[in-house]
Write a protein that holds these residues in place. Structure first.
Motif, PDB file in Angstrom:
ATOM      1  N   LEU A 120       0.678  -1.330  -0.063  1.00  0.00           N
ATOM      2  CA  LEU A 120       0.088  -0.191   0.169  1.00  0.00           C
ATOM      3  C   LEU A 120       1.277   1.242   0.437  1.00  0.00           C
ATOM      4  O   LEU A 120       0.590   2.097  -0.866  1.00  0.00           O
ATOM      5  CB  LEU A 120      -0.850  -0.240   0.817  1.00  0.00           C
ATOM      6  CG  LEU A 120      -2.051  -0.588   1.737  1.00  0.00           C
ATOM      7  CD1 LEU A 120      -2.982  -1.564   2.710  1.00  0.00           C
ATOM      8  CD2 LEU A 120      -2.728  -0.956   0.057  1.00  0.00           C
ATOM      9  N   SER A 121       1.844   1.102   0.031  1.00  0.00           N
ATOM     10  CA  SER A 121       3.131   2.279   1.098  1.00  0.00           C
ATOM     11  C   SER A 121       3.994   2.280  -0.362  1.00  0.00           C
ATOM     12  O   SER A 121       3.918   3.437  -0.328  1.00  0.00           O
ATOM     13  CB  SER A 121       3.786   2.816   1.840  1.00  0.00           C
ATOM     14  OG  SER A 121       2.519   2.115   3.346  1.00  0.00           O
ATOM     15  N   ARG A 122       4.396   1.317  -0.930  1.00  0.00           N
ATOM     16  CA  ARG A 122       5.161   1.866  -1.961  1.00  0.00           C
ATOM     17  C   ARG A 122       4.163   1.259  -3.222  1.00  0.00           C
ATOM     18  O   ARG A 122       4.457   1.716  -4.190  1.00  0.00           O
ATOM     19  CB  ARG A 122       6.115  -0.036  -2.531  1.00  0.00           C
ATOM     20  CG  ARG A 122       7.133   1.023  -1.045  1.00  0.00           C
ATOM     21  CD  ARG A 122       8.093  -0.124  -0.789  1.00  0.00           C
ATOM     22  NE  ARG A 122       9.351   0.707  -1.999  1.00  0.00           N
ATOM     23  CZ  ARG A 122      10.986   0.126  -1.929  1.00  0.00           C
ATOM     24  NH1 ARG A 122      10.849  -0.995  -0.819  1.00  0.00           N
ATOM     25  NH2 ARG A 122      11.045   0.103  -2.788  1.00  0.00           N
ATOM     26  N   ALA A 123       3.395   0.619  -3.591  1.00  0.00           N
ATOM     27  CA  ALA A 123       2.638  -0.001  -5.286  1.00  0.00           C
ATOM     28  C   ALA A 123       1.399  -0.019  -4.823  1.00  0.00           C
ATOM     29  O   ALA A 123       0.666  -0.707  -5.150  1.00  0.00           O
ATOM     30  CB  ALA A 123       2.950  -0.896  -5.638  1.00  0.00           C
ATOM     31  N   PRO A 124       0.951   1.289  -4.569  1.00  0.00           N
ATOM     32  CA  PRO A 124      -0.366   1.694  -4.207  1.00  0.00           C
ATOM     33  C   PRO A 124      -0.907   1.495  -5.141  1.00  0.00           C
ATOM     34  O   PRO A 124      -2.547   0.982  -5.299  1.00  0.00           O
ATOM     35  CB  PRO A 124      -0.461   2.771  -3.633  1.00  0.00           C
ATOM     36  CG  PRO A 124       0.340   3.598  -4.023  1.00  0.00           C
ATOM     37  CD  PRO A 124       1.881   2.891  -4.273  1.00  0.00           C
ATOM     38  N   HIS A 125      -1.328   1.798  -6.418  1.00  0.00           N
ATOM     39  CA  HIS A 125      -1.966   1.477  -7.803  1.00  0.00           C
ATOM     40  C   HIS A 125      -1.909   0.295  -8.603  1.00  0.00           C
ATOM     41  O   HIS A 125      -2.790   0.252  -9.112  1.00  0.00           O
ATOM     42  CB  HIS A 125      -1.184   1.967  -8.894  1.00  0.00           C
ATOM     43  CG  HIS A 125      -0.896   3.713  -8.810  1.00  0.00           C
ATOM     44  ND1 HIS A 125      -2.118   4.578  -8.823  1.00  0.00           N
ATOM     45  CD2 HIS A 125       0.221   5.213  -8.683  1.00  0.00           C
ATOM     46  CE1 HIS A 125      -1.844   6.027  -8.278  1.00  0.00           C
ATOM     47  NE2 HIS A 125      -0.642   6.156  -8.239  1.00  0.00           N
ATOM     48  N   LEU A 126      -1.076  -0.460  -8.157  1.00  0.00           N
ATOM     49  CA  LEU A 126      -1.721  -1.668  -8.274  1.00  0.00           C
ATOM     50  C   LEU A 126      -2.449  -1.960  -7.495  1.00  0.00           C
ATOM     51  O   LEU A 126      -3.739  -3.345  -8.059  1.00  0.00           O
ATOM     52  CB  LEU A 126      -0.149  -2.771  -7.431  1.00  0.00           C
ATOM     53  CG  LEU A 126      -0.022  -4.252  -8.056  1.00  0.00           C
ATOM     54  CD1 LEU A 126       0.242  -3.721 -10.115  1.00  0.00           C
ATOM     55  CD2 LEU A 126       1.305  -4.964  -7.882  1.00  0.00           C
ATOM     56  N   VAL A 127      -2.582  -1.967  -6.076  1.00  0.00           N
ATOM     57  CA  VAL A 127      -3.313  -2.387  -5.301  1.00  0.00           C
ATOM     58  C   VAL A 127      -4.569  -2.247  -6.299  1.00  0.00           C
ATOM     59  O   VAL A 127      -5.864  -3.139  -6.222  1.00  0.00           O
ATOM     60  CB  VAL A 127      -3.332  -2.133  -3.832  1.00  0.00           C
ATOM     61  CG1 VAL A 127      -4.803  -2.084  -3.299  1.00  0.00           C
ATOM     62  CG2 VAL A 127      -2.092  -2.777  -3.370  1.00  0.00           C
ATOM     63  N   LEU A 128      -4.585  -0.366  -6.790  1.00  0.00           N
ATOM     64  CA  LEU A 128      -6.052  -0.206  -6.824  1.00  0.00           C
ATOM     65  C   LEU A 128      -6.654  -0.605  -8.290  1.00  0.00           C
ATOM     66  O   LEU A 128      -7.887  -1.047  -8.587  1.00  0.00           O
ATOM     67  CB  LEU A 128      -6.070   1.575  -6.771  1.00  0.00           C
ATOM     68  CG  LEU A 128      -5.985   2.420  -5.090  1.00  0.00           C
ATOM     69  CD1 LEU A 128      -5.421   3.793  -5.669  1.00  0.00           C
ATOM     70  CD2 LEU A 128      -6.713   2.276  -4.592  1.00  0.00           C
ATOM     71  N   ALA A 153      -2.502   4.824   4.165  1.00  0.00           N
ATOM     72  CA  ALA A 153      -3.413   5.592   4.616  1.00  0.00           C
ATOM     73  C   ALA A 153      -2.899   7.325   3.439  1.00  0.00           C
ATOM     74  O   ALA A 153      -3.346   7.352   2.884  1.00  0.00           O
ATOM     75  CB  ALA A 153      -3.839   6.090   5.657  1.00  0.00           C
ATOM     76  N   ARG A 154      -1.787   7.335   3.922  1.00  0.00           N
ATOM     77  CA  ARG A 154      -1.866   9.022   2.966  1.00  0.00           C
ATOM     78  C   ARG A 154      -0.576   8.410   1.672  1.00  0.00           C
ATOM     79  O   ARG A 154      -1.473   9.760   0.694  1.00  0.00           O
ATOM     80  CB  ARG A 154      -0.343   8.893   3.797  1.00  0.00           C
ATOM     81  CG  ARG A 154      -0.220   9.716   4.609  1.00  0.00           C
ATOM     82  CD  ARG A 154       0.586  10.701   5.819  1.00  0.00           C
ATOM     83  NE  ARG A 154       2.214  10.067   5.952  1.00  0.00           N
ATOM     84  CZ  ARG A 154       2.164   9.127   6.598  1.00  0.00           C
ATOM     85  NH1 ARG A 154       1.249   9.969   7.952  1.00  0.00           N
ATOM     86  NH2 ARG A 154       3.594   8.673   6.732  1.00  0.00           N
ATOM     87  N   SER A 155      -0.221   6.671   1.324  1.00  0.00           N
ATOM     88  CA  SER A 155       0.205   7.086   0.386  1.00  0.00           C
ATOM     89  C   SER A 155      -1.408   6.003  -1.117  1.00  0.00           C
ATOM     90  O   SER A 155      -1.149   6.709  -1.938  1.00  0.00           O
ATOM     91  CB  SER A 155       1.027   5.855   0.271  1.00  0.00           C
ATOM     92  OG  SER A 155       1.426   4.939  -0.975  1.00  0.00           O
ATOM     93  N   VAL A 156      -2.349   5.500  -0.140  1.00  0.00           N
ATOM     94  CA  VAL A 156      -2.939   5.239  -0.881  1.00  0.00           C
ATOM     95  C   VAL A 156      -3.835   6.836  -1.501  1.00  0.00           C
ATOM     96  O   VAL A 156      -4.679   6.536  -2.425  1.00  0.00           O
ATOM     97  CB  VAL A 156      -4.438   3.731  -0.140  1.00  0.00           C
ATOM     98  CG1 VAL A 156      -5.482   4.051  -0.347  1.00  0.00           C
ATOM     99  CG2 VAL A 156      -3.555   2.693   0.121  1.00  0.00           C
ATOM    100  N   ARG A 157      -4.698   7.441  -0.438  1.00  0.00           N
ATOM    101  CA  ARG A 157      -5.050   8.794  -0.801  1.00  0.00           C
ATOM    102  C   ARG A 157      -4.240   9.610  -1.578  1.00  0.00           C
ATOM    103  O   ARG A 157      -4.893  10.318  -2.627  1.00  0.00           O
ATOM    104  CB  ARG A 157      -4.784   9.411   0.443  1.00  0.00           C
ATOM    105  CG  ARG A 157      -6.211   9.123   1.834  1.00  0.00           C
ATOM    106  CD  ARG A 157      -6.805   9.734   2.528  1.00  0.00           C
ATOM    107  NE  ARG A 157      -7.082   9.735   3.705  1.00  0.00           N
ATOM    108  CZ  ARG A 157      -7.110   9.677   4.909  1.00  0.00           C
ATOM    109  NH1 ARG A 157      -5.739   9.821   5.332  1.00  0.00           N
ATOM    110  NH2 ARG A 157      -7.741   8.539   5.769  1.00  0.00           N
ATOM    111  N   ALA A 158      -3.159   9.781  -1.427  1.00  0.00           N
ATOM    112  CA  ALA A 158      -2.541  10.240  -3.261  1.00  0.00           C
ATOM    113  C   ALA A 158      -2.459   9.791  -4.167  1.00  0.00           C
ATOM    114  O   ALA A 158      -3.051  10.103  -5.011  1.00  0.00           O
ATOM    115  CB  ALA A 158      -0.895  10.648  -2.539  1.00  0.00           C
ATOM    116  N   ALA A 159      -2.771   8.211  -4.258  1.00  0.00           N
ATOM    117  CA  ALA A 159      -2.818   7.097  -6.094  1.00  0.00           C
ATOM    118  C   ALA A 159      -3.882   8.112  -5.365  1.00  0.00           C
ATOM    119  O   ALA A 159      -4.884   7.705  -7.207  1.00  0.00           O
ATOM    120  CB  ALA A 159      -2.438   6.205  -4.820  1.00  0.00           C
TER     121      ALA A 159
END
Length: 504
Positions: A120-128, A153-159
């Motif tokens: 979630l912190s390093r590859a949030p777009h892969l999860v999304l 949470a910060r990483s996912v919101r940014a993504a």
């Protein structure tokens, strides 16, 4: 734990961790350069792809993802058919369509796990990507990512902002049971984040009562990789029965991506870990492997089962030489007992008995049979899987550390200290334990009546206090017991300083 302190490695080439060697975090542009643009297959095609590679959830239960996806789709279709069957437009307007909800379960209540936070912190777009693929197949835009970590949470919101996605992030309380699917659904619905007690399939009634597809972080990342690579290329790694790769957290600080079929020893060698008397696989609801089992273990459901282990949530915790295995196991059993929701008998009374039996085994006064008897109470009848998972953990310790049990029984100890090497959450100052001021205690026994989960009486009528942190659900009862003690002998103390932790 910050992901900056986590080392990421791979065996046989990265997939989920592709690009981690170059970037601390893959923003949308970097993600698309590494993984390509998003492809959105139709539902039937997606189900077929998942079935062809037997994709399983990576959260621990290993449930077939295709079946879960199909169950949500079927529930949506039934709801739509029922709505269409209403006689008039006015009646149909009164019954809103049950849109599906896709939930990424990013809760890692396990202290020894870091793989989902890392993704979630390093590859949030892969999860999304994976969440959006599933949502598109189900005909919905409702995506929720449930997380415990501030960094995640910060990483996912940014993504979400980078890709202009209609999704939201829900913060969860970081507890061991917070990742249980029912607890996650309750938290999203604004209720107490504990298992519901009554089993309700999320595919039938999840978020807001709607059909919900809930799976853990890595599962959605795997779905994105499968869609990107296609079934043949995806299955080029792993075994014929279990294609693909999976993520492991080793020792709480190293994340390894490895193909199924990889020997466990190869993973430990890569991480420069020399296992001692045992390795815990699957986390604190997992199972211990002894030296022989560790040497023969293969990273797959079939391979782990052959040596009495489990892949589970992908947590591997080697126990080094020099620390007492039984003391380490007793320490974790105590933690697990304090983490329960306290809403059923197997948790309220069964887990304290397990801790007492495990502690007695460690100090040489108990027996393996006593522990087996305690662990069997309430088997299969808990409000969630926590008591059974805890029983599995301690019973596997009995099998793996049989020689240590003999040494403790014969000599009272194996001669080794307990270093506390198995990871536990850092105390935040709110924890406390019950303690007795023996200069005051007169053996009235009222404490054992008020908090029997934590206090029992010996044959002389004096209290024996269970050495666990006070569970959240017991704080009010403990305060009452402290206040009602006729001799003012009962205390709540900080476990480190043995001084009063808070006013009672």
């Amino acid at each position: 734990m910050s992901t900056a302190t986590v080392t990421v490695r791979n065996i046989g080439g990265p997939r989920l961790t592709l690009g981690f060697d170059r970037f601390d975090r893959l923003d949308l542009e970097r993600h698309q350069a590494v993984h390509g643009k998003l492809s959105l297959p139709l539902l039937d095609d997606l189900v077929q792809m998942c079935e062809q590679v037997d994709m399983r959830g990576r959260g621990g239960a290993g449930f077939p993802f295709a079946r879960k996806l199909s169950a949500v789709a079927a529930r949506v279709r039934r709801a739509a058919a029922a709505e269409d069957a209403l006689p008039g437009e006015k009646d149909r307007a009164r019954r809103p369509a049950e849109d599906a909800v896709v939930v990424v379960n990013g809760a890692e209540g396990e202290p020894g796990s870091a793989k989902d936070k890392t993704l979630l912190s390093r590859a949030p777009h892969l999860v999304l990507d994976g969440a959006q693929i599933a949502a598109s197949a189900l005909g919905t835009r409702r995506i929720i990512v449930a997380v415990e970590s501030d960094e995640a949470a910060r990483s996912v919101r940014a993504a979400i902002g980078e890709r202009r996605l209609t999704a939201r992030v829900v913060r969860l309380t970081e507890r061991f049971i917070s990742g249980e699917s029912g607890a996650v659904i309750r938290a999203i619905n604004g209720r107490a984040p504990i298992p519901p007690g009554v089993k309700v399939r999320a595919s039938d009634a999840g978020v807001d009562g709607c059909p919900t597809l809930l799976s853990n972080t890595e599962t959605f990342a795997q779905l994105a990789v499968l869609t990107s690579l296609g079934t043949d290329l995806y299955a080029s790694a792993g075994t014929e029965d279990e294609p693909g790769t999976t993520l492991l957290t080793v020792g709480g600080t190293q994340v390894v991506e490895a193909p199924y079929g990889t020997p466990l020893k190869a993973v430990l060698d890569l991480c420069d870990v020399k296992p001692g008397p045992g390795v815990l696989v699957g986390g604190y609801h997992g199972q211990w492997l002894d030296r022989a089992g560790t040497a023969r273990a293969v990273l797959s459901r079939k391979g782990m089962k052959a040596v009495g282990g489990t892949v589970g949530a992908g947590i591997v915790l080697p126990l080094p030489e020099g620390t007492c295995p039984l003391g380490e196991a007793a320490r974790i059993a105590s933690y697990l007992a304090a983490q329960s929701a306290g809403q059923c008998g197997p948790c309220r009374l069964g887990l304290p008995d397990v801790v007492r039996a495990m502690s007695a085994l460690a100090d040489g006064s108990g027996s393996a049979e006593d522990l087996r008897r305690a662990a069997a109470v309430g088997r299969g009848r808990g409000a969630c899987g926590h008591p059974d998972g805890t029983a599995r953990f301690v019973l596997s310790a009995v099998e793996a550390f049989a020689r240590d049990i003999d040494a403790h029984r014969d000599d009272g100890s194996c001669g080794l200290p307990v270093f506390g090497v198995l990871p536990l959450p850092v105390p935040d100052g709110s924890e406390g334990r019950l303690a007795i001021d023996w200069s005051r205690c007169d053996g009235h026994g009222l404490c054992a009546y008020l908090v029997p989960e934590l206090v029992q009486l010996d044959r002389h009528g004096f209290p024996i206090v269970l050495g666990t942190d006070i569970p959240v659900w017991m704080e009010r009862d403990v305060q009452r017991a402290v206040a009602y003690c006729p001799a003012l002998a009962l205390r709540v103390v900080d476990d480190l300083s043995r001084t009063p932790a808070r006013r009672s």
